[in-house]
Every structure is written in structure tokens, then in C-alpha cells.
Design a protein around this motif. Structure first.
Motif, PDB file in Angstrom:
ATOM      1  N   ILE A 177      -9.330 -72.089 -12.210  1.00  0.00           N
ATOM      2  CA  ILE A 177      -7.873 -72.185 -12.121  1.00  0.00           C
ATOM      3  C   ILE A 177      -7.506 -72.648 -10.718  1.00  0.00           C
ATOM      4  N   PRO A 178      -6.797 -73.778 -10.572  1.00  0.00           N
ATOM      5  CA  PRO A 178      -6.422 -74.245  -9.230  1.00  0.00           C
ATOM      6  C   PRO A 178      -5.565 -73.224  -8.496  1.00  0.00           C
ATOM      7  N   ALA A 179      -5.845 -73.039  -7.219  1.00  0.00           N
ATOM      8  CA  ALA A 179      -5.111 -72.043  -6.436  1.00  0.00           C
ATOM      9  C   ALA A 179      -3.646 -72.417  -6.274  1.00  0.00           C
ATOM     10  N   GLN A 180      -3.346 -73.727  -6.244  1.00  0.00           N
ATOM     11  CA  GLN A 180      -1.964 -74.139  -6.036  1.00  0.00           C
ATOM     12  C   GLN A 180      -1.092 -73.906  -7.267  1.00  0.00           C
ATOM     13  N   GLU A 181      -1.676 -73.568  -8.405  1.00  0.00           N
ATOM     14  CA  GLU A 181      -0.898 -73.320  -9.611  1.00  0.00           C
ATOM     15  C   GLU A 181      -0.545 -71.850  -9.800  1.00  0.00           C
ATOM     16  N   LYS A 182      -1.133 -70.941  -9.031  1.00  0.00           N
ATOM     17  CA  LYS A 182      -0.866 -69.527  -9.191  1.00  0.00           C
ATOM     18  C   LYS A 182       0.537 -69.185  -8.674  1.00  0.00           C
ATOM     19  N   LEU A 183       1.171 -68.245  -9.324  1.00  0.00           N
ATOM     20  CA  LEU A 183       2.536 -67.871  -8.952  1.00  0.00           C
ATOM     21  C   LEU A 183       2.552 -67.121  -7.627  1.00  0.00           C
ATOM     22  N   ARG A 184       3.503 -67.492  -6.788  1.00  0.00           N
ATOM     23  CA  ARG A 184       3.707 -66.775  -5.532  1.00  0.00           C
ATOM     24  C   ARG A 184       4.656 -65.601  -5.762  1.00  0.00           C
ATOM     25  N   ARG A 185       4.838 -64.820  -4.715  1.00  0.00           N
ATOM     26  CA  ARG A 185       5.718 -63.658  -4.839  1.00  0.00           C
ATOM     27  C   ARG A 185       7.144 -64.080  -5.126  1.00  0.00           C
ATOM     28  N   ILE A 186       7.601 -65.166  -4.497  1.00  0.00           N
ATOM     29  CA  ILE A 186       8.957 -65.651  -4.728  1.00  0.00           C
ATOM     30  C   ILE A 186       9.107 -66.168  -6.153  1.00  0.00           C
ATOM     31  N   ASP A 187       8.037 -66.728  -6.719  1.00  0.00           N
ATOM     32  CA  ASP A 187       8.088 -67.184  -8.110  1.00  0.00           C
ATOM     33  C   ASP A 187       8.199 -66.007  -9.071  1.00  0.00           C
ATOM     34  N   VAL A 188       7.476 -64.921  -8.761  1.00  0.00           N
ATOM     35  CA  VAL A 188       7.541 -63.732  -9.611  1.00  0.00           C
ATOM     36  C   VAL A 188       8.942 -63.124  -9.566  1.00  0.00           C
ATOM     37  N   LEU A 189       9.531 -63.012  -8.376  1.00  0.00           N
ATOM     38  CA  LEU A 189      10.872 -62.439  -8.257  1.00  0.00           C
ATOM     39  C   LEU A 189      11.916 -63.310  -8.937  1.00  0.00           C
ATOM     40  N   SER A 190      11.793 -64.630  -8.800  1.00  0.00           N
ATOM     41  CA  SER A 190      12.739 -65.526  -9.469  1.00  0.00           C
ATOM     42  C   SER A 190      12.609 -65.436 -10.980  1.00  0.00           C
ATOM     43  N   SER A 191      11.378 -65.356 -11.470  1.00  0.00           N
ATOM     44  CA  SER A 191      11.173 -65.219 -12.911  1.00  0.00           C
ATOM     45  C   SER A 191      11.731 -63.901 -13.425  1.00  0.00           C
ATOM     46  N   LEU A 192      11.581 -62.825 -12.644  1.00  0.00           N
ATOM     47  CA  LEU A 192      12.133 -61.538 -13.056  1.00  0.00           C
ATOM     48  C   LEU A 192      13.649 -61.590 -13.156  1.00  0.00           C
ATOM     49  N   PHE A 193      14.287 -62.304 -12.243  1.00  0.00           N
ATOM     50  CA  PHE A 193      15.748 -62.398 -12.284  1.00  0.00           C
ATOM     51  C   PHE A 193      16.211 -63.062 -13.574  1.00  0.00           C
ATOM     52  N   PHE A 194      15.534 -64.147 -13.977  1.00  0.00           N
ATOM     53  CA  PHE A 194      15.962 -64.855 -15.174  1.00  0.00           C
ATOM     54  C   PHE A 194      15.449 -64.204 -16.458  1.00  0.00           C
ATOM     55  N   LEU A 195      14.386 -63.424 -16.383  1.00  0.00           N
ATOM     56  CA  LEU A 195      13.867 -62.743 -17.564  1.00  0.00           C
ATOM     57  C   LEU A 195      14.580 -61.428 -17.847  1.00  0.00           C
ATOM     58  N   VAL A 196      15.016 -60.724 -16.789  1.00  0.00           N
ATOM     59  CA  VAL A 196      15.607 -59.406 -16.944  1.00  0.00           C
ATOM     60  C   VAL A 196      17.076 -59.399 -16.523  1.00  0.00           C
ATOM     61  N   GLY A 197      17.384 -59.999 -15.386  1.00  0.00           N
ATOM     62  CA  GLY A 197      18.744 -59.932 -14.858  1.00  0.00           C
ATOM     63  C   GLY A 197      19.766 -60.666 -15.715  1.00  0.00           C
ATOM     64  N   ILE A 198      19.470 -61.918 -16.079  1.00  0.00           N
ATOM     65  CA  ILE A 198      20.429 -62.708 -16.861  1.00  0.00           C
ATOM     66  C   ILE A 198      20.675 -62.091 -18.239  1.00  0.00           C
ATOM     67  N   PRO A 199      19.635 -61.686 -19.015  1.00  0.00           N
ATOM     68  CA  PRO A 199      19.928 -61.014 -20.295  1.00  0.00           C
ATOM     69  C   PRO A 199      20.734 -59.729 -20.140  1.00  0.00           C
ATOM     70  N   TYR A 200      20.495 -58.984 -19.052  1.00  0.00           N
ATOM     71  CA  TYR A 200      21.264 -57.754 -18.837  1.00  0.00           C
ATOM     72  C   TYR A 200      22.733 -58.073 -18.582  1.00  0.00           C
ATOM     73  N   LEU A 201      23.015 -59.078 -17.752  1.00  0.00           N
ATOM     74  CA  LEU A 201      24.403 -59.444 -17.475  1.00  0.00           C
ATOM     75  C   LEU A 201      25.096 -59.969 -18.728  1.00  0.00           C
ATOM     76  N   ARG A 202      24.385 -60.727 -19.545  1.00  0.00           N
ATOM     77  CA  ARG A 202      24.980 -61.224 -20.792  1.00  0.00           C
ATOM     78  C   ARG A 202      25.286 -60.077 -21.751  1.00  0.00           C
ATOM     79  N   ALA A 203      24.390 -59.103 -21.826  1.00  0.00           N
ATOM     80  CA  ALA A 203      24.635 -57.959 -22.711  1.00  0.00           C
ATOM     81  C   ALA A 203      25.843 -57.150 -22.254  1.00  0.00           C
TER      82      ALA A 203
END
Length: 375
Positions: free
Chosen positions: A106-132
Motif C-alpha cells: 500500500i503506497p504511503a502517500q495514499e494513507k489517511l492523515r489525521r486531518i483526513d480522518v477528522l474531516s471524514s468524521l465531520f461529514f460522516l457524523v456531524g452533517i447527518p446529526y445536523l440534518r436530523a
């Protein structure tokens, strides 16, 4: 699925739109499944779980935050994406699939960084919560209800119009704008789905392009890495058991139990969704349970005849319906005894607790045999 997998483009690891929609539907079914389970347990333990059910959106968002965070950090994908064999990767500037295949791993440049994980969490959890929460607030304001059904008198309408405050104006503005904003949002997502289906974009969601992350199928290297992690964990636990004894092994197992629990959700959550859907089908009007409950031929069997009163029991006036034989008043919280006679709950409870028998037939009765009646 093999035929549809080749619709979106020539890459073997590019997921089809049908896979992406399926994983989104799985994620959307987690909330009602969890709410149903909590509601069932809240009926048994209302003191502990009733507040959790009332704040279900917050509880679900908190649970999914830790679940999605674990899967994003360990597997580079959300729970539903990992269930369907998908993962997230940092979008490379130049695709080098042939070079990566030749080198392997697996190429190292393709692995998710910490900022990618936090951004993904916002759109996976935060946006559905606000819509609900927005949908709940819109329903609290009476959104979607026909105005003719809730027509208020002219005097109340004039009083409401005269009390024009900033809060009332904002609520009316939200009630008027929300349906259009929600519809535009759904059309926006539909446009991205169509563009992804016809290979006009590599992102099936707009925010993936904002954070520079795209979707990819898991390959052989990903599965080998997962198997290697599981093997190392088992070897580490067995070696610690040999070196430090049974107590150290139990302590290590307790420390790793949250991770084991989160990994087991791959089986537990789909099973809970299947269980909820099965109950919905079983109790639906067209289910076989309805047809089996009715008699196949002939009229239904009538209930057994009521037992006759005992000569030493209290008299019953068959012409006065809705009257309690004990207090001679209208029934309050009607309750039936095993003999079939109905009394007020307070009267029946006190008489059975004192005498231990039915006041009409003098048959033995117990407190746990009292049954509420809906009349």
C-alpha cells in the motif's frame, strides 16, 4: 455485481455507484435499528434508558463518532464502507496504478492523515446529526401539515400577527426555507451520483473532493495487512500469557476489549438491522403471521362463558353496564380477574390483597393475575 462494476470506468479498484449507494443505505439503517433496540430496553428499564431514548440523535452521534473513528484509523474506511470492501485514500495527483502494482504493498502517500480522518468524521457524523436535528425542529414547527387541518380562529391569528418578534420571524423563515434547502441538497447529491455514474467525476460526493479523498475497492494487499494485524495481536496475547501468566493475559484482554467490541460490530450491527426488518415484515398486515392467526375455515371460536356468581358472593346487576360491583360507581382503570368479572383497579387490588379471591365467584385469585382492560 461484476457487470455493474465495470460501468463507471476502466479501473478495477474503482467502486460502482451501486456499491456506494448500498453502503450509504446500510449506514442510514443503523439509526432506526439502534433506536428500536433502545426503545425495547427502555420499556423494561425506563429509569435508566428513557433519557437516552429522548436524546437519541445525540446518543447515536456519540456512538457513531467512536465507531467511525476506529474504522477510519484502523482500516481507512467508515463502518459501512469497510463492510462492503471499500476504503478511502488520499487522491494522488498523478495515478500510478501500474507502478504500484509492480512494487506491491500500500503506497504511503495514499494513507489517511489525521486531518483526513477528522474531516471524514465531520461529514460522516456531524452533517447527518445536523440534518436530523433540523428535520425534528421543522416537524416541531408544524412543517408538512396541511394548513386547513390546523386553521386557527381569526382572533388568535390577529394576536399572533400582532406579536411579531425576532424569534417568531426566524422560525417562520426557517419553516419556509427548509423544504427548498433540503430539496436542493438532495438534487445536488443526485447530480454528483449521475456524474459519477457516467465517469464525469471521480468523487461521488462533493465533500470528498474538498478534502482530497476518493473511494477505492480493497485489494489483496489490504486484506493481507488486516490478516497480519490479527495474527500479530494473537501472537502478542499468547506470548504475554506465557511470560506473565494468566492475570497479565486477562488484563491485556480487558485493555483490548474496546477494539474487539468495535471489530465485532461488523457482525452485530448487520444482524440487528436484519432483526428489525424481520420484525417489521412479521408484524406487517401482509405477513404470514396475520394469516396464521385467523382460523383457516369457519367462524372464529367464541370465548368461554363467564363463570356464574357464587351464592355467597356479592350480587351482580346485569343491566348496569360500566359499573364496578364493589364500589357501585363507574369503572376507573378497569381490571379483570381470572373469573372474567371486571372491577376498578383499586377495588380489585384491595379485595384480592385482603381476601385472595374473586368477590363474585369466590375463586382464588392473586395480584399478578389482575389484567387491565381497555374499554
Amino acid at each position: 455485481m461484476d457487470f455493474f462494476s465495470d460501468i463507471g470506468g476502466g479501473s478495477l479498484y474503482k467502486p460502482s455507484l451501486f456499491e456506494l449507494v448500498a453502503q450509504e443505505q446500510l449506514r442510514d439503517m443503523l439509526q432506526p435499528a439502534l433506536k428500536y433496540v433502545l426503545s425495547v430496553f427502555a420499556q423494561r428499564y425506563p429509569r435508566y434508558l428513557l433519557r437516552v431514548v429522548n436524546c437519541h440523535e445525540e446518543f447515536h452521534a456519540l456512538i457513531m463518532f467512536f465507531v467511525e473513528r476506529h474504522y477510519l484509523r484502523e482500516y481507512g474506511a467508515s463502518f459501512s464502507e469497510h463492510f462492503y470492501g471499500l476504503k478511502r485514500r488520499r487522491k494522488p495527483i498523478v495515478e500510478t496504478e501500474r507502478a504500484n502494482t509492480a512494487v506491491g504493498g500500500i503506497p504511503a502517500q495514499e494513507k489517511l492523515r489525521r486531518i483526513d480522518v477528522l474531516s471524514s468524521l465531520f461529514f460522516l457524523v456531524g452533517i447527518p446529526y445536523l440534518r436530523a436535528k433540523a428535520q425534528d425542529y421543522y416537524e416541531q414547527l408544524g412543517g408538512g401539515v396541511d394548513p386547513e387541518l390546523m386553521e386557527e380562529p381569526p382572533a388568535a391569528r390577529r394576536l399572533r400577527v400582532s406579536e411579531q418578534t425576532l424569534g417568531n420571524r426566524l422560525r417562520r423563515l426557517f419553516k419556509a426555507v427548509y423544504p427548498w434547502a433540503n430539496g436542493a441538497y438532495e438534487l445536488w447529491l443526485l447530480g454528483y451520483n449521475v456524474a459519477y455514474l457516467f465517469d464525469k467525476t471521480t468523487f461521488y460526493r462533493p465533500w470528498l473532493s474538498w478534502i482530497g479523498v476518493d473511494m477505492k475497492r480493497m485489494g489483496a494487499d489490504d486484506y493481507q495487512l488486516m490478516e497480519g494485524k490479527a495474527t500479530q495481536a494473537l501472537q502478542g496475547q499468547s506470548s504475554s500469557q506465557k511470560k506473565r501468566g494468566l492475570l497479565a493475559f486477562i488484563g491485556r484482554l480487558l485493555i483490548s476489549s474496546p477494539q474487539l467490541l468495535l471489530d465485532s460490530l461488523k457482525v452485530l450491527l448487520p444482524m440487528s438491522i436484519f432483526f428489525v426488518k424481520f420484525l417489521e415484515w412479521w408484524y406487517s398486515p401482509s405477513s404470514p403471521a396475520r394469516s396464521l392467526a385467523a382460523a383457516p375455515t369457519g367462524p372464529p371460536i367464541p370465548p368461554p362463558r363467564m363463570l356464574p356468581p357464587h351464592p355467597r358472593g356479592i350480587p351482580i346487576d346485569g343491566t348496569k353496564y360500566g359499573e364496578c360491583p364493589l364500589c357501585r360507581k363507574m369503572l376507573e382503570n378497569a381490571t379483570a380477574l381470572p373469573s372474567g368479572y371486571v372491577f376498578c383497579y383499586k377495588c380489585a387490588h384491595e379485595h384480592v390483597e385482603t381476601h385472595g379471591r374473586c368477590p363474585v365467584t369466590l375463586l382464588p385469585a392473586r395480584i399478578w393475575q389482575l389484567r387491565k382492560v381497555l374499554i
